[in-house]
Design a protein around this motif. Structure first.
Motif, PDB file in Angstrom:
ATOM      1  N   ARG A   2       0.822  -1.214   0.000  1.00  0.00           N
ATOM      2  CA  ARG A   2       0.000   0.000   0.000  1.00  0.00           C
ATOM      3  C   ARG A   2       0.853   1.260   0.000  1.00  0.00           C
ATOM      4  NH1 ARG A   2      -5.065  -2.097   3.781  1.00  0.00           N
ATOM      5  NH2 ARG A   2      -5.371  -3.974   2.527  1.00  0.00           N
ATOM      6  N   HIS A  34      -5.501  -4.683  -2.707  1.00  0.00           N
ATOM      7  CA  HIS A  34      -4.945  -3.513  -2.029  1.00  0.00           C
ATOM      8  C   HIS A  34      -5.549  -2.204  -2.545  1.00  0.00           C
ATOM      9  CE1 HIS A  34      -2.126  -5.483   0.591  1.00  0.00           C
ATOM     10  NE2 HIS A  34      -1.684  -6.217  -0.427  1.00  0.00           N
ATOM     11  N   THR A  35      -5.722  -2.080  -3.856  1.00  0.00           N
ATOM     12  CA  THR A  35      -6.295  -0.840  -4.384  1.00  0.00           C
ATOM     13  C   THR A  35      -7.763  -0.699  -3.979  1.00  0.00           C
ATOM     14  OG1 THR A  35      -6.705  -1.920  -6.522  1.00  0.00           O
ATOM     15  CG2 THR A  35      -4.713  -0.555  -6.329  1.00  0.00           C
ATOM     16  N   GLN A  36      -8.472  -1.816  -3.898  1.00  0.00           N
ATOM     17  CA  GLN A  36      -9.873  -1.767  -3.470  1.00  0.00           C
ATOM     18  C   GLN A  36      -9.983  -1.267  -2.021  1.00  0.00           C
ATOM     19  OE1 GLN A  36     -11.922  -5.531  -3.551  1.00  0.00           O
ATOM     20  NE2 GLN A  36     -13.924  -4.564  -3.462  1.00  0.00           N
ATOM     21  N   LYS A  37      -9.133  -1.779  -1.152  1.00  0.00           N
ATOM     22  CA  LYS A  37      -9.139  -1.341   0.248  1.00  0.00           C
ATOM     23  C   LYS A  37      -8.774   0.137   0.363  1.00  0.00           C
ATOM     24  CE  LYS A  37     -10.204  -5.174   2.320  1.00  0.00           C
ATOM     25  NZ  LYS A  37     -11.450  -5.318   3.049  1.00  0.00           N
ATOM     26  N   GLU A  39      -9.205   2.402  -1.955  1.00  0.00           N
ATOM     27  CA  GLU A  39     -10.318   3.180  -2.501  1.00  0.00           C
ATOM     28  C   GLU A  39     -11.425   3.307  -1.449  1.00  0.00           C
ATOM     29  OE1 GLU A  39     -13.199   3.330  -6.432  1.00  0.00           O
ATOM     30  OE2 GLU A  39     -12.115   1.480  -5.995  1.00  0.00           O
ATOM     31  N   GLU A  40     -11.725   2.233  -0.746  1.00  0.00           N
ATOM     32  CA  GLU A  40     -12.730   2.260   0.316  1.00  0.00           C
ATOM     33  C   GLU A  40     -12.339   3.228   1.433  1.00  0.00           C
ATOM     34  OE1 GLU A  40     -13.138  -1.827   1.540  1.00  0.00           O
ATOM     35  OE2 GLU A  40     -14.096  -2.392  -0.352  1.00  0.00           O
ATOM     36  N   ALA A  41     -11.040   3.347   1.699  1.00  0.00           N
ATOM     37  CA  ALA A  41     -10.544   4.261   2.731  1.00  0.00           C
ATOM     38  C   ALA A  41     -10.505   5.705   2.248  1.00  0.00           C
ATOM     39  CB  ALA A  41      -9.147   3.823   3.178  1.00  0.00           C
ATOM     40  N   GLY A  42     -10.690   5.916   0.939  1.00  0.00           N
ATOM     41  CA  GLY A  42     -10.681   7.268   0.389  1.00  0.00           C
ATOM     42  C   GLY A  42      -9.304   7.778   0.012  1.00  0.00           C
ATOM     43  N   TYR A  43      -8.303   6.899  -0.031  1.00  0.00           N
ATOM     44  CA  TYR A  43      -6.943   7.313  -0.362  1.00  0.00           C
ATOM     45  C   TYR A  43      -6.672   7.333  -1.864  1.00  0.00           C
ATOM     46  CZ  TYR A  43      -5.682   6.619   4.570  1.00  0.00           C
ATOM     47  OH  TYR A  43      -5.601   6.689   5.941  1.00  0.00           O
ATOM     48  N   CYS A  46     -10.513   5.701  -8.331  1.00  0.00           N
ATOM     49  CA  CYS A  46     -10.470   4.721  -9.410  1.00  0.00           C
ATOM     50  C   CYS A  46     -11.415   5.162 -10.525  1.00  0.00           C
ATOM     51  CB  CYS A  46     -10.892   3.363  -8.850  1.00  0.00           C
ATOM     52  SG  CYS A  46     -11.034   2.073 -10.082  1.00  0.00           S
TER      53      CYS A  46
END
Length: 70
Positions: A2, A34-37, A39-43, A46
């Motif tokens: 990450r 990792h990118t999905q997590k 994205e969910e965290a707003g970092y 996509c």
């Protein structure tokens, strides 16, 4: 992984899924999770679209992601 994603996006306006995969030398599944997590965290933002008939996914760093990296 990450931290690598955040670092890669910090020095590039956007990177495609394939570009990130090559940069980090990882598998599709690993990068996807990792990118999905992130994205969910707003970092990470996509954007999915088609380039001709081929699907393309681009990632960019959000202001929240830049703050977390700093």
């Amino acid at each position: 992984m990450r931290l690598g994603i955040l670092s890669g996006l910090a020095v590039n306006a956007a990177l495609s899924f394939i570009e990130l995969k090559r940069l980090l030398e990882t598998s599709d599944g690993n990068l996807s999770v990792h990118t999905q997590k992130m994205e969910e965290a707003g970092y990470v933002a996509c954007k999915k679209y088609f380039e001709g008939r081929k699907p393309r996914t681009d990632f960019s760093l959000t202001s929240k992601g830049r703050g977390a990296l700093d």
